[in-house]
Design a protein around this motif. Structure first.
Motif, short mmCIF file in Angstrom:
data_model
loop_
_atom_site.label_atom_id
_atom_site.label_comp_id
_atom_site.label_asym_id
_atom_site.label_seq_id
_atom_site.Cartn_x
_atom_site.Cartn_y
_atom_site.Cartn_z
N LEU A 41 3.12 12.63 2.19
CA LEU A 41 2.36 13.84 2.46
C LEU A 41 2.81 14.95 1.52
O LEU A 41 3.92 14.93 0.99
N GLY A 42 1.92 15.90 1.29
CA GLY A 42 2.21 16.97 0.35
C GLY A 42 2.38 16.46 -1.06
O GLY A 42 3.16 17.01 -1.85
N CYS A 43 1.64 15.42 -1.40
CA CYS A 43 1.83 14.75 -2.69
C CYS A 43 0.48 14.48 -3.33
O CYS A 43 -0.50 14.16 -2.65
N ASP A 44 0.43 14.58 -4.66
CA ASP A 44 -0.81 14.34 -5.38
C ASP A 44 -0.48 13.69 -6.73
O ASP A 44 0.69 13.62 -7.14
N VAL A 45 -1.54 13.23 -7.40
CA VAL A 45 -1.39 12.61 -8.71
C VAL A 45 -1.54 13.67 -9.79
O VAL A 45 -2.46 14.50 -9.75
N ILE A 46 -0.65 13.63 -10.76
CA ILE A 46 -0.74 14.55 -11.91
C ILE A 46 -1.57 13.90 -13.02
O ILE A 46 -2.49 14.51 -13.56
N GLU A 47 -1.22 12.65 -13.36
CA GLU A 47 -1.96 11.95 -14.39
C GLU A 47 -1.73 10.45 -14.24
O GLU A 47 -0.79 10.01 -13.57
N MET A 48 -2.62 9.66 -14.88
CA MET A 48 -2.50 8.21 -14.84
C MET A 48 -2.71 7.66 -16.25
O MET A 48 -3.45 8.23 -17.05
N GLU A 49 -2.07 6.52 -16.51
CA GLU A 49 -2.19 5.89 -17.82
C GLU A 49 -2.12 4.37 -17.65
O GLU A 49 -1.27 3.86 -16.91
N GLN A 50 -3.02 3.65 -18.31
CA GLN A 50 -3.00 2.19 -18.27
C GLN A 50 -1.90 1.68 -19.19
O GLN A 50 -1.87 1.99 -20.38
N VAL B 259 0.83 -1.21 0.00
CA VAL B 259 0.00 0.00 0.00
C VAL B 259 0.86 1.26 0.00
O VAL B 259 1.75 1.42 0.83
N THR B 260 0.56 2.15 -0.95
CA THR B 260 1.11 3.50 -0.97
C THR B 260 -0.05 4.47 -0.81
O THR B 260 -1.12 4.26 -1.38
N GLN B 261 0.16 5.52 -0.03
CA GLN B 261 -0.90 6.50 0.19
C GLN B 261 -0.37 7.89 -0.09
O GLN B 261 0.68 8.28 0.43
N PHE B 262 -1.11 8.64 -0.93
CA PHE B 262 -0.79 10.03 -1.21
C PHE B 262 -1.82 10.92 -0.53
O PHE B 262 -3.02 10.66 -0.58
N TYR B 263 -1.34 11.99 0.10
CA TYR B 263 -2.24 13.02 0.59
C TYR B 263 -1.60 14.37 0.33
O TYR B 263 -0.43 14.59 0.68
N ARG B 264 -2.34 15.28 -0.27
CA ARG B 264 -1.77 16.56 -0.68
C ARG B 264 -1.54 17.52 0.48
O ARG B 264 -0.82 18.50 0.35
N GLY B 265 -2.15 17.23 1.64
CA GLY B 265 -1.98 18.08 2.81
C GLY B 265 -0.74 17.73 3.61
O GLY B 265 0.01 16.81 3.28
N ALA B 266 -0.55 18.49 4.72
CA ALA B 266 0.64 18.31 5.54
C ALA B 266 0.50 17.15 6.52
O ALA B 266 1.50 16.63 7.02
N GLN B 267 -0.72 16.75 6.82
CA GLN B 267 -0.95 15.63 7.72
C GLN B 267 -2.32 15.02 7.44
O GLN B 267 -3.25 15.72 7.06
N ILE B 268 -2.44 13.71 7.61
CA ILE B 268 -3.69 13.01 7.36
C ILE B 268 -4.76 13.41 8.38
O ILE B 268 -4.49 14.06 9.37
N LEU B 269 -6.00 13.00 8.10
CA LEU B 269 -7.15 13.18 8.99
C LEU B 269 -7.40 14.65 9.32
O LEU B 269 -7.58 15.04 10.48
N ASN B 270 -7.47 15.45 8.28
CA ASN B 270 -7.76 16.87 8.43
C ASN B 270 -9.09 17.05 9.17
O ASN B 270 -10.07 16.37 8.88
N GLY B 271 -9.11 17.98 10.13
CA GLY B 271 -10.32 18.26 10.88
C GLY B 271 -10.37 17.57 12.22
O GLY B 271 -11.19 17.95 13.08
N PHE B 272 -9.53 16.57 12.42
CA PHE B 272 -9.48 15.89 13.70
C PHE B 272 -8.40 16.53 14.59
O PHE B 272 -7.67 17.42 14.17
N ASP B 273 -8.31 16.07 15.82
CA ASP B 273 -7.34 16.60 16.77
C ASP B 273 -5.92 16.47 16.22
O ASP B 273 -5.52 15.40 15.74
#
Length: 450
Positions: free
Chosen positions: A228-237, A194-208
């Motif tokens: 963290l601080g990462c997002d997808v630009i594009e995908m290709e099969q 499992v790899t996880q990307f989240y564009r924010g600085a920390q997961i679970l935005n809005g929680f403590d």
């Protein structure tokens, strides 16, 4: 004017079915309900229930490993999705049948059809048939949202993960909310890379904030590759899989890419705006404290209103609506101090305010402790649980309770009763600890850390 029904409910999920059943069985109303897919809605068919069963399944890999430290000679041969999946879907079929049976036993007429609104009292079914009702309740829930970008059609969502024929060897999960984090833990526990990307600085935005950091570290320590601080630009099969071009430059192939970047109210195409029902910016149906829309005969409950998007809240809203309109008693759904759980591994249970929320309007004391639980320490694990109480310094009420630990979802239900009743820190302190448990920390934290 004579109507075909006293109440017509659009949507066969938890909130809609509860409203229909109570209106019919306790309010004596003539009720119909339309559901275009499967009875039970998101929670039963593609949300809480199948997810929790997968949480249970994924936890056994850790249990087997820890069993060796406790003297058990257990050998792992890997997780068999082909064996688990039929049992999962059989259980969903059973629950769907129960939802249908309970509604019908209450006297509710069920239409297995999509329904849209022609006017304030008229519903049109997919076959063109129209039905009239004195009151209409919209309970169509929400749906996953995938942003539009090159290759976005290759992404699956949480709706799809339960239906795959076989588990992928590798998956990218995009998102940092509770659904993304839960499935990162689930699939990691089932042996998926499992790899996880989240564009924010920390997961679970809005929680403590403290909890967010704690869970983020635990997720990474468990083997999830969290960026963290990462997002997808594009995908290709491609032949090797789905090629993902990432903003951090770490481009690679994955067997599957799952987007969990939010949900949106399922209000489109129902004819709501055409008849004057006001919608919010995200498409949510705007309602008042009685769940009534801008059109007096039309009400809405559950995720389609985007208030608190939790199944028990939708049930409370549906019940309150039925009591108010058909039961002869004015009842508002109580949205204060609603507890919840995030089924990461370990779980996160919460009720009340985060530390950041509480500081805005209160002088507070924070009591917190993090430690290795006996069970994990004996097995040689480094995991640490977290217990946290946020206390009003003036009147000593516990404003928030946060637990990150195995079984936190179970623990927080009981803690929530005390918090809802207005318990003070001294009420917690007067309670004798149950030893040896991790939960005794709730009543043994004597000095504030902040």
């Amino acid at each position: 004017m004579d109507f075909d029904f006293d109440l017509f409910v659009i949507g066969g999920g938890s909130g809609g079915v509860r409203a229909a059943r109570i209106a019919a069985s306790e309010g004596g109303a003539k009720v119909a309900l339309a559901e275009e897919y499967r009875m039970g809605g998101t929670c039963v068919i593609r949300g809480c229930v199948p997810k929790k069963l997968m949480v249970y399944a994924s936890g056994f890999s850790r249990t087997v490993e820890d069993g060796k430290a406790y003297g058990w000679d257990i050998r792992q041969h890997g997780f068999d999705w082909g064996q688990f999946r039929p049992h999962l879907h059989a259980e969903l079929d059973r629950l769907e049948a129960a939802y249908r049976r309970n509604a019908q036993n209450a006297g509710v007429t069920i239409f297995d059809s999509r329904a849209v609104l022609d006017d304030a009292h008229t519903v049109r079914l997919a076959d063109g048939k129209t039905v009239t009702a004195k009151h209409i309740l919209v309970a169509t829930g929400g749906q996953p949202f995938v942003p539009d970008f090159p290759g976005s059609e290759l992404a699956i969502t949480s709706n799809d993960i339960f239906l795959v024929d076989e588990l992928p060897k590798s998956i990218l999960i995009v998102g940092g909310g509770y659904i993304a984090c839960e499935f990162a833990c689930i699939l990691n526990g089932l042996g998926v890379e499992v790899t996880q990307f989240y564009r924010g600085a920390q997961i679970l935005n809005g929680f403590d904030e403290e909890v967010r950091g704690h869970i983020g570290e635990l997720i990474m320590d468990s083997g999830v590759s969290l960026h963290l601080g990462c997002d997808v630009i594009e995908m290709e099969q491609q032949d090797e899989g789905i090629f993902v071009k990432a903003t951090n430059g770490k481009n690679r192939h994955y067997d599957k890419v799952m987007y969990a970047t939010g949900r949106k109210p399922n209000s489109g195409g129902l004819g709501l705006e055409d008849i004057g029902v006001k919608l919010g910016r995200k498409g949510e149906i705007v309602v008042d404290e009685w769940s009534q829309t801008s059109v007096p005969s039309i009400y809405a409950v559950g995720d389609v209103t985007d208030r608190i998007n939790l199944t028990p809240v939708a049930i409370r809203e549906g019940h309150a609506f039925a009591d108010t309109v058909f039961g002869g008693k004015k009842v508002k759904a109580d949205h204060a101090l609603v507890p919840g759980a995030v089924f990461t591994q370990p779980e996160y249970g919460y009720v009340g305010m985060s530390e950041e929320e509480a500081r805005k309007d209160h002088e507070i004391e924070v009591y917190a402790t993090a430690f290795k639980p006996m069970k994990d320490a004996f097995a040689g694990r480094e995991d640490r649980v977290l217990f946290k109480l946020i206390v009003d310094a003036a009147d000593r009420r516990v404003l928030g309770c946060h637990i990150v630990a195995e079984g936190a979802g179970e623990l927080i239900q009981l803690a929530a009763i005390a918090v809802k009743m207005g318990a003070t820190k001294e009420d917690f302190d007067r309670t004798v600890a149950v030893h040896p448990t991790i939960a005794e920390e709730l009543v043994t934290m004597r000095k504030p850390v902040r």
